[in-house]
Design a protein around this motif. Sequence first.
Motif, PDB file in Angstrom:
ATOM      1  N   PRO A   8       3.927  24.896   3.894  1.00 60.43           N
ATOM      2  CA  PRO A   8       3.987  26.227   4.508  1.00 60.43           C
ATOM      3  C   PRO A   8       3.242  27.211   3.600  1.00 60.43           C
ATOM      4  CG  PRO A   8       6.073  25.713   3.447  1.00 60.43           C
ATOM      5  CD  PRO A   8       5.197  24.492   3.308  1.00 60.43           C
ATOM      6  N   VAL A   9       2.543  28.156   4.202  1.00 60.52           N
ATOM      7  CA  VAL A   9       1.794  29.156   3.446  1.00 60.52           C
ATOM      8  C   VAL A   9       1.884  30.495   4.173  1.00 60.52           C
ATOM      9  CG1 VAL A   9       0.133  27.554   2.400  1.00 60.52           C
ATOM     10  CG2 VAL A   9      -0.364  28.562   4.636  1.00 60.52           C
ATOM     11  N   VAL A  10       1.539  31.551   3.450  1.00 62.12           N
ATOM     12  CA  VAL A  10       1.433  32.868   4.049  1.00 62.12           C
ATOM     13  C   VAL A  10      -0.020  33.300   3.903  1.00 62.12           C
ATOM     14  CG1 VAL A  10       2.181  35.269   3.985  1.00 62.12           C
ATOM     15  CG2 VAL A  10       3.824  33.442   3.522  1.00 62.12           C
ATOM     16  N   HIS A  11      -0.682  33.506   5.035  1.00 60.39           N
ATOM     17  CA  HIS A  11      -2.065  33.985   5.051  1.00 60.39           C
ATOM     18  C   HIS A  11      -2.035  35.493   4.912  1.00 60.39           C
ATOM     19  CE1 HIS A  11      -5.947  35.181   6.796  1.00 60.39           C
ATOM     20  NE2 HIS A  11      -6.376  34.010   6.356  1.00 60.39           N
ATOM     21  N   TRP A  12      -2.902  36.059   4.109  1.00 61.62           N
ATOM     22  CA  TRP A  12      -2.872  37.488   3.786  1.00 61.62           C
ATOM     23  C   TRP A  12      -3.018  38.382   5.009  1.00 61.62           C
ATOM     24  CZ3 TRP A  12      -7.022  40.980   4.191  1.00 61.62           C
ATOM     25  CH2 TRP A  12      -8.232  40.416   4.580  1.00 61.62           C
ATOM     26  N   THR A  13      -3.632  37.902   6.079  1.00 61.28           N
ATOM     27  CA  THR A  13      -3.806  38.706   7.289  1.00 61.28           C
ATOM     28  C   THR A  13      -2.905  38.253   8.435  1.00 61.28           C
ATOM     29  OG1 THR A  13      -6.115  39.126   6.764  1.00 61.28           O
ATOM     30  CG2 THR A  13      -5.470  39.453   9.036  1.00 61.28           C
ATOM     31  N   PHE A  14      -2.797  36.957   8.629  1.00 55.82           N
ATOM     32  CA  PHE A  14      -2.126  36.428   9.807  1.00 55.82           C
ATOM     33  C   PHE A  14      -0.665  36.044   9.587  1.00 55.82           C
ATOM     34  CE2 PHE A  14      -6.671  35.567  10.461  1.00 55.82           C
ATOM     35  CZ  PHE A  14      -6.862  36.332  11.587  1.00 55.82           C
ATOM     36  N   GLY A  15      -0.228  35.977   8.334  1.00 62.00           N
ATOM     37  CA  GLY A  15       1.170  35.709   8.050  1.00 62.00           C
ATOM     38  C   GLY A  15       1.506  34.244   7.881  1.00 62.00           C
ATOM     39  N   LEU A  16       2.756  33.916   8.202  1.00 61.31           N
ATOM     40  CA  LEU A  16       3.316  32.592   7.960  1.00 61.31           C
ATOM     41  C   LEU A  16       2.606  31.524   8.784  1.00 61.31           C
ATOM     42  CD1 LEU A  16       5.635  31.073   6.491  1.00 61.31           C
ATOM     43  CD2 LEU A  16       6.972  31.410   8.575  1.00 61.31           C
ATOM     44  N   GLY A  17       2.236  30.440   8.118  1.00 60.86           N
ATOM     45  CA  GLY A  17       1.583  29.332   8.790  1.00 60.86           C
ATOM     46  C   GLY A  17       1.814  28.043   8.029  1.00 60.86           C
ATOM     47  N   LYS A  18       1.009  27.047   8.363  1.00 62.40           N
ATOM     48  CA  LYS A  18       1.152  25.732   7.740  1.00 62.40           C
ATOM     49  C   LYS A  18      -0.238  25.123   7.567  1.00 62.40           C
ATOM     50  CE  LYS A  18       2.766  22.211  10.183  1.00 62.40           C
ATOM     51  NZ  LYS A  18       3.655  21.280  10.881  1.00 62.40           N
ATOM     52  N   ILE A  19      -0.451  24.457   6.442  1.00 61.38           N
ATOM     53  CA  ILE A  19      -1.706  23.741   6.206  1.00 61.38           C
ATOM     54  C   ILE A  19      -1.707  22.508   7.116  1.00 61.38           C
ATOM     55  CG2 ILE A  19      -3.133  22.494   4.525  1.00 61.38           C
ATOM     56  CD1 ILE A  19      -2.934  25.396   3.748  1.00 61.38           C
ATOM     57  N   ILE A  20      -2.689  22.430   8.000  1.00 58.07           N
ATOM     58  CA  ILE A  20      -2.752  21.278   8.909  1.00 58.07           C
ATOM     59  C   ILE A  20      -3.917  20.358   8.574  1.00 58.07           C
ATOM     60  CG2 ILE A  20      -1.533  22.413  10.793  1.00 58.07           C
ATOM     61  CD1 ILE A  20      -4.329  22.792  12.141  1.00 58.07           C
ATOM     62  N   GLY A  21      -4.737  20.763   7.615  1.00 53.58           N
ATOM     63  CA  GLY A  21      -5.841  19.908   7.224  1.00 53.58           C
ATOM     64  C   GLY A  21      -6.656  20.534   6.112  1.00 53.58           C
ATOM     65  N   VAL A  22      -7.498  19.696   5.537  1.00 49.87           N
ATOM     66  CA  VAL A  22      -8.478  20.134   4.553  1.00 49.87           C
ATOM     67  C   VAL A  22      -9.797  19.549   5.022  1.00 49.87           C
ATOM     68  CG1 VAL A  22      -9.163  20.080   2.127  1.00 49.87           C
ATOM     69  CG2 VAL A  22      -6.737  20.093   2.726  1.00 49.87           C
ATOM     70  N   GLU A  23     -10.818  20.385   5.093  1.00 50.90           N
ATOM     71  CA  GLU A  23     -12.081  19.954   5.683  1.00 50.90           C
ATOM     72  C   GLU A  23     -13.249  20.467   4.851  1.00 50.90           C
ATOM     73  OE1 GLU A  23     -14.051  21.176   9.817  1.00 50.90           O
ATOM     74  OE2 GLU A  23     -12.133  20.134  10.059  1.00 50.90           O
ATOM     75  N   GLU A  24     -14.246  19.612   4.708  1.00 56.30           N
ATOM     76  CA  GLU A  24     -15.472  20.020   4.032  1.00 56.30           C
ATOM     77  C   GLU A  24     -16.502  20.357   5.106  1.00 56.30           C
ATOM     78  OE1 GLU A  24     -17.285  18.362   0.073  1.00 56.30           O
ATOM     79  OE2 GLU A  24     -18.029  17.170   1.761  1.00 56.30           O
ATOM     80  N   LEU A  33     -15.269  23.375   0.770  1.00 55.81           N
ATOM     81  CA  LEU A  33     -13.954  22.917   1.180  1.00 55.81           C
ATOM     82  C   LEU A  33     -13.175  24.070   1.814  1.00 55.81           C
ATOM     83  CD1 LEU A  33     -12.519  20.177   0.908  1.00 55.81           C
ATOM     84  CD2 LEU A  33     -11.446  21.056  -1.177  1.00 55.81           C
ATOM     85  N   PHE A  34     -12.462  23.767   2.899  1.00 55.76           N
ATOM     86  CA  PHE A  34     -11.638  24.754   3.600  1.00 55.76           C
ATOM     87  C   PHE A  34     -10.254  24.181   3.874  1.00 55.76           C
ATOM     88  CE2 PHE A  34     -15.889  26.074   4.696  1.00 55.76           C
ATOM     89  CZ  PHE A  34     -15.817  27.456   4.754  1.00 55.76           C
ATOM     90  N   TYR A  35      -9.246  25.040   3.762  1.00 55.85           N
ATOM     91  CA  TYR A  35      -7.925  24.709   4.280  1.00 55.85           C
ATOM     92  C   TYR A  35      -7.912  25.111   5.743  1.00 55.85           C
ATOM     93  CZ  TYR A  35      -5.981  24.357  -0.465  1.00 55.85           C
ATOM     94  OH  TYR A  35      -5.699  23.996  -1.755  1.00 55.85           O
ATOM     95  N   LEU A  36      -7.339  24.263   6.578  1.00 55.91           N
ATOM     96  CA  LEU A  36      -7.106  24.622   7.978  1.00 55.91           C
ATOM     97  C   LEU A  36      -5.654  25.051   8.065  1.00 55.91           C
ATOM     98  CD1 LEU A  36      -9.532  22.563   8.029  1.00 55.91           C
ATOM     99  CD2 LEU A  36      -8.889  22.173  10.387  1.00 55.91           C
ATOM    100  N   VAL A  37      -5.447  26.302   8.435  1.00 54.17           N
ATOM    101  CA  VAL A  37      -4.101  26.875   8.465  1.00 54.17           C
ATOM    102  C   VAL A  37      -3.758  27.208   9.909  1.00 54.17           C
ATOM    103  CG1 VAL A  37      -2.612  28.737   7.637  1.00 54.17           C
ATOM    104  CG2 VAL A  37      -4.453  27.868   6.171  1.00 54.17           C
ATOM    105  N   GLU A  38      -2.652  26.658  10.365  1.00 50.93           N
ATOM    106  CA  GLU A  38      -2.166  26.947  11.716  1.00 50.93           C
ATOM    107  C   GLU A  38      -1.161  28.088  11.625  1.00 50.93           C
ATOM    108  OE1 GLU A  38      -1.100  24.039  15.181  1.00 50.93           O
ATOM    109  OE2 GLU A  38       0.598  24.204  13.804  1.00 50.93           O
ATOM    110  N   VAL A  39      -1.475  29.172  12.319  1.00 46.63           N
ATOM    111  CA  VAL A  39      -0.598  30.337  12.391  1.00 46.63           C
ATOM    112  C   VAL A  39      -0.353  30.598  13.872  1.00 46.63           C
ATOM    113  CG1 VAL A  39      -0.306  32.768  11.810  1.00 46.63           C
ATOM    114  CG2 VAL A  39      -1.643  31.289  10.297  1.00 46.63           C
TER     115      VAL A  39
END
Length: 165
Positions: A8-24, A33-39
């Motif tokens: 679980p993470v908190v995105h500075w703009t969109f709020g509470l979410g979850k890391i659903i992947g890591v993608e290059e 590299l990017f974290y894919l965050v589902e909010v």
Amino acid sequence: MEFRVGDPVVHWTFGLGKIIGVEERALSDSRTLFYLVEVRDLTVYVHVDQRTENRLRPPTAPREFKKLFAILKGSPEPLVEDRLERKSLLRKGLADGKVETICRVIRDLTALSRQKPLNDDDKNILHRAQNLLCAEWGFSLSMPQEQAESELQQLLTNLAPGTTG
């Protein structure tokens, strides 16, 4: 700070979410590299670099979250009179993504609303800040968001009217 899929993470703009992947991905002739965050129903790509900690953070721990109540119940700080300057300062403040800042914005705008009606920008900022806080509050303290919203309103009940400076 490194996150893993499922965190679980908190995105500075969109709020509470979850890391659903890591993608290059390719970005400006290099692989990044990017974290894919589902909010909620949105997937956000967050660049992994030295500034990631400004964009993503872990949710506030329960013990630390309860310390935030003092901010919400504390004395409001005066907000600037000019509505455009106030809007800019409030949005800039929220951009730091810190839950303490969100609490101050809620406290100060709520106090101001007891002195005079809020304009549409102030209402929108307050509503956004309350949604961000209550989503994290519900997660951190293992309660429904509706209960967090109710408890937030209880904390703000005795708040003194605010002022503009």
